[in-house]
Design an enzyme around this catalytic site. Structure first.
Site, short mmCIF file in Angstrom:
data_model
loop_
_atom_site.label_atom_id
_atom_site.label_comp_id
_atom_site.label_asym_id
_atom_site.label_seq_id
_atom_site.Cartn_x
_atom_site.Cartn_y
_atom_site.Cartn_z
N HIS A 100 21.99 116.80 3.35
CA HIS A 100 22.58 117.81 2.47
C HIS A 100 23.93 118.29 2.97
O HIS A 100 24.75 118.79 2.22
CB HIS A 100 21.66 119.02 2.35
CG HIS A 100 20.25 118.66 2.04
ND1 HIS A 100 19.89 118.01 0.88
CD2 HIS A 100 19.10 118.86 2.73
CE1 HIS A 100 18.59 117.81 0.88
NE2 HIS A 100 18.09 118.31 2.00
N HIS A 132 27.13 124.96 9.15
CA HIS A 132 27.20 123.78 8.29
C HIS A 132 28.30 123.97 7.26
O HIS A 132 28.94 125.03 7.22
CB HIS A 132 25.84 123.51 7.62
CG HIS A 132 25.44 124.60 6.67
ND1 HIS A 132 24.61 125.62 7.03
CD2 HIS A 132 25.81 124.85 5.39
CE1 HIS A 132 24.46 126.46 6.00
NE2 HIS A 132 25.18 126.02 5.00
N HIS A 134 30.05 122.99 3.14
CA HIS A 134 29.93 122.56 1.74
C HIS A 134 31.30 122.06 1.32
O HIS A 134 32.30 122.69 1.62
CB HIS A 134 29.51 123.73 0.85
CG HIS A 134 28.18 124.32 1.23
ND1 HIS A 134 26.99 123.88 0.69
CD2 HIS A 134 27.86 125.27 2.13
CE1 HIS A 134 25.98 124.56 1.25
NE2 HIS A 134 26.48 125.41 2.13
N HIS A 157 29.57 127.75 6.61
CA HIS A 157 28.56 128.81 6.71
C HIS A 157 28.03 128.90 8.14
O HIS A 157 27.53 127.92 8.67
CB HIS A 157 27.39 128.51 5.76
CG HIS A 157 27.74 128.74 4.32
ND1 HIS A 157 27.03 128.20 3.28
CD2 HIS A 157 28.74 129.48 3.77
CE1 HIS A 157 27.59 128.60 2.13
NE2 HIS A 157 28.62 129.36 2.41
N THR A 243 21.77 129.30 -0.50
CA THR A 243 22.32 128.52 -1.62
C THR A 243 21.65 127.15 -1.71
O THR A 243 22.14 126.27 -2.43
CB THR A 243 23.84 128.35 -1.48
OG1 THR A 243 24.11 127.63 -0.27
CG2 THR A 243 24.55 129.70 -1.44
N THR A 244 20.56 126.97 -0.96
CA THR A 244 19.76 125.75 -1.05
C THR A 244 18.30 126.17 -1.24
O THR A 244 17.93 127.28 -0.87
CB THR A 244 19.87 124.92 0.24
OG1 THR A 244 19.52 125.73 1.36
CG2 THR A 244 21.27 124.38 0.44
ZN LIG Z 1 25.48 126.79 3.19
#
Ligand SMILES: [Zn+2]
Ligand SMILES: *[C@@H]1O[C@H](CO)[C@@H](O)[C@H](O)[C@H]1NC(C)=O
Ligand SMILES: *[C@@H]1O[C@H](CO)[C@@H](O)[C@H](O)[C@H]1NC(C)=O
Ligand SMILES: *[C@@H]1O[C@H](CO)[C@@H](O)[C@H](O)[C@H]1NC(C)=O
Length: 303
Positions: A100, A132, A134, A157, A243-244
């Site tokens: 992801h 991590h 995005h 993040h 957000t996941t």
């Molecule tokens: Zn995130």
């Protein structure tokens, strides 16, 4: 200090060989992170999360959102404090492609402390857990939050857990469980300053192209280096969610308005990562969610 039985074999420059010891604790946290990910089920970004179930569908305090200055409540609140953010972390530092995102579980510092944040509107002390990213694609921007309707190229993040909860699992079940720092990143061709910390992470991305692969970061790092030289005195803060999946409404969000410039050649490496289906891992951002009349606060400098 390190009490591990597990040894890692690493080839440096293809010739010299070094053994690196990984602490049991760090290994456990990496495995727990992977387990949490699996518990959240298989998910992808084919519909930018609009097909995710459960709280992702039914929640009323979801993230990301559009952060609009003119709709925000400008407040005079303390600045965020970054404790032990300048302390060198234990090595090795391992970055993983979890299908992801590119994720790094953050170990303790060499002194055995865990860096934490407080201040702002944070309801307590929040210990750093992981970082991590995005991102978008060659022609789309991939930040999750938007600021004044504008998306940025990448959003970093840095995930923190309230010290009052023992595990990420416990924290996720509570509205004051987590705090995430959101840092907008802009792809630029030339840089006047360099972010050595982030470069160390991005330099390893070519080694984690495949799902479930990992790589060891070369050299040392402290958490503060991830922030580069952004202004941390100005930020949006609001109550939202992961957000996941499972989109738990457990997050006090802190999104800085200052943007971190980062070289295009480094950001381009994210676009080469693959998901578990061996497809390009691109556009791994969730669509903008309804604020449902939530209060969005903005801390300005010099108030
Ligand atoms: Zn995130
Ligand atoms: C970290 O910051 C503290 C104060 O914020 C300072 O006293 C200390 O010397 C710094 N340590 C390093 C390694 O820079
Ligand atoms: C890293 O990847 C290797 C090879 O796939 C695997 O054996 C190892 O368990 C992984 N290490 C961690 C910490 O995930
Ligand atoms: C989050 O919600 C709690 C409980 O309603 C509230 O006390 C707190 O001020 C909110 N924080 C933010 C940043 O909106």
């Amino acid at each position: 200090m390190i009490t591990s039985s597990l040894w890692w074999l690493l080839t440096i420059l293809g010739s010299a060989v070094a053994y690196i010891e990984i602490s049991e604790e760090y290994l456990t946290s990496i495995k727990q992170d992977a387990a949490d990910d699996q518990a959240a089920g298989e998910y992808n970004y084919d519909e930018q999360g609009d097909d995710w179930q459960g709280t992702c569908q039914t929640g009323t305090a979801q993230s990301p959102i559009d952060l609009i200055f003119s709709d925000a409540k400008i407040v005079s609140i303390p600045r965020l404090r970054f404790n032990y953010y300048n302390q060198t972390l234990r090595t090795p530092l391992i970055i993983t492609n979890n299908g992801h995102t590119a994720n790094m579980v953050i170990p303790l510092t060499r002194d055995g402390t865990r860096p934490y944040i407080n201040g702002g509107l944070l309801p307590g002390d929040f210990e750093v857990q992981s970082v991590h990213f995005h991102w978008g694609s060659r022609n789309t921007k991939g930040s999750e939050h938007a600021i004044n309707y504008e998306r940025y190229d990448v959003e970093m993040h840095i995930v923190h857990k309230n010290t009052k909860y023992a595990t990420m699992g416990d924290a996720t079940l509570n509205p004051d469980g987590l705090a995430v720092l959101g840092i907008m990143m802009r792809s630029v061709n030339r840089l006047s300053t360099r972010n050595y910390g982030l470069n160390k992470i991005f330099n390893q991305l070519p080694k984690i192209v495949e799902y479930n692969s990992n790589a060891t970061i070369t050299g040392t790092l402290n958490v503060g280096q991830l922030l580069g030289n952004i202004v941390t005195g100005e930020f949006y803060t609001y109550n939202g969610s992961l957000t996941t999946p499972d989109c738990a409404e457990a997050v006090t969000w802190n999104v800085f308005s200052d943007v971190l410039d980062f070289p295009h050649r480094q950001i381009a490496k994210l676009l080469n990562l693959q998901d578990s289906r061996k497809r390009p891992l691109i556009n791994n951002y969730r669509s903008i969610q309804d604020t449902n009349d939530r209060e969005i606060y903005y801390r300005a400098l010099n108030l």
